[in-house]
Design a protein around this motif. Structure first.
Motif, PDB file in Angstrom:
ATOM      1  N   VAL A 187       0.842  -1.196   0.000  1.00 33.02           N
ATOM      2  CA  VAL A 187       0.000   0.000   0.000  1.00 33.02           C
ATOM      3  C   VAL A 187       0.880   1.249   0.000  1.00 33.02           C
ATOM      4  N   PRO A 245      -0.104   3.329  -3.367  1.00 32.18           N
ATOM      5  CA  PRO A 245      -1.446   3.504  -2.768  1.00 32.18           C
ATOM      6  C   PRO A 245      -2.609   3.428  -3.756  1.00 32.18           C
ATOM      7  N   MET A 277      -3.313  -0.275  -4.847  1.00 29.70           N
ATOM      8  CA  MET A 277      -3.747  -1.161  -3.765  1.00 29.70           C
ATOM      9  C   MET A 277      -5.142  -0.790  -3.270  1.00 29.70           C
ATOM     10  N   VAL A 302      -5.133   6.475   3.021  1.00 27.10           N
ATOM     11  CA  VAL A 302      -4.008   5.558   3.241  1.00 27.10           C
ATOM     12  C   VAL A 302      -3.643   5.425   4.715  1.00 27.10           C
TER      13      VAL A 302
END
Length: 176
Positions: A72, A76, A79, A114
């Protein structure tokens, strides 16, 4: 800083060598931060290796999701998009029932971004453990990555960490 340990202190707690602790850090199996160029490890992460409050399955899931967290961080958008696609698929597979509550929570996490996602992927909190049971990150890790992580987890538990009385641990840490 009182909650952060040196690699030497972590090694004492784990009843292993400093080199083993450094190896765990370098392989991403023991989270650490750098303070003044030196590795520092959260006491709670070391204690989780010694006597996890989680079941074996929950610990394996935590280790796998920490690897997912690395992916991630590296990418980011990709994912989070993969998680969103998996969430839609899971909703189609489970049109009703208790799973929807967890899927709704994952949807909210995706909206939070995130940082919130990373917290759930790497935390040993009860809430995070529950969320990971209905994880939308299926297929993010390759089978080789999965096997490697699970083998590393098993190795980390093999004979290295045995429970030590609190007074004995404090005495040893003060002498270092």
């Amino acid at each position: 800083m009182g909650d952060l340990l040196t690699t030497g202190q972590a090694a004492i707690m784990l009843r292993s060598s400093r080199a083993h602790v450094v190896d765990l850090c370098l392989r991403g199996l023991l989270p650490y931060v750098r303070v003044g160029g030196q590795r520092r490890i959260r006491r709670s992460d070391v204690e989780a290796l010694i006597e996890p409050g989680l079941s074996r399955d929950e610990m394996e899931s935590l280790w796998l999701h920490r690897a997912v967290a690395g992916k991630v961080v590296a990418n980011p958008p990709a994912m989070l998009a993969a998680a969103a696609i998996n969430l839609r698929r899971l909703r189609r597979l489970h049109p009703a029932g208790s799973d929807w509550e967890w899927l709704d929570r994952w949807d909210a996490l995706l909206d939070d971004g995130v940082e919130a996602m990373l917290e759930v992927l790497t935390s040993s909190s009860e809430h995070a453990v529950g969320l990971r049971r209905a994880s939308p990150f299926a297929g993010v890790l390759t089978e080789v990555e999965r096997r490697t992580i699970l083998l590393a987890y098993a190795e980390s538990r093999r004979g290295h960490a045995r429970r030590m009385r609190a007074d004995q641990l404090e005495r040893i840490l003060k002498s270092v």
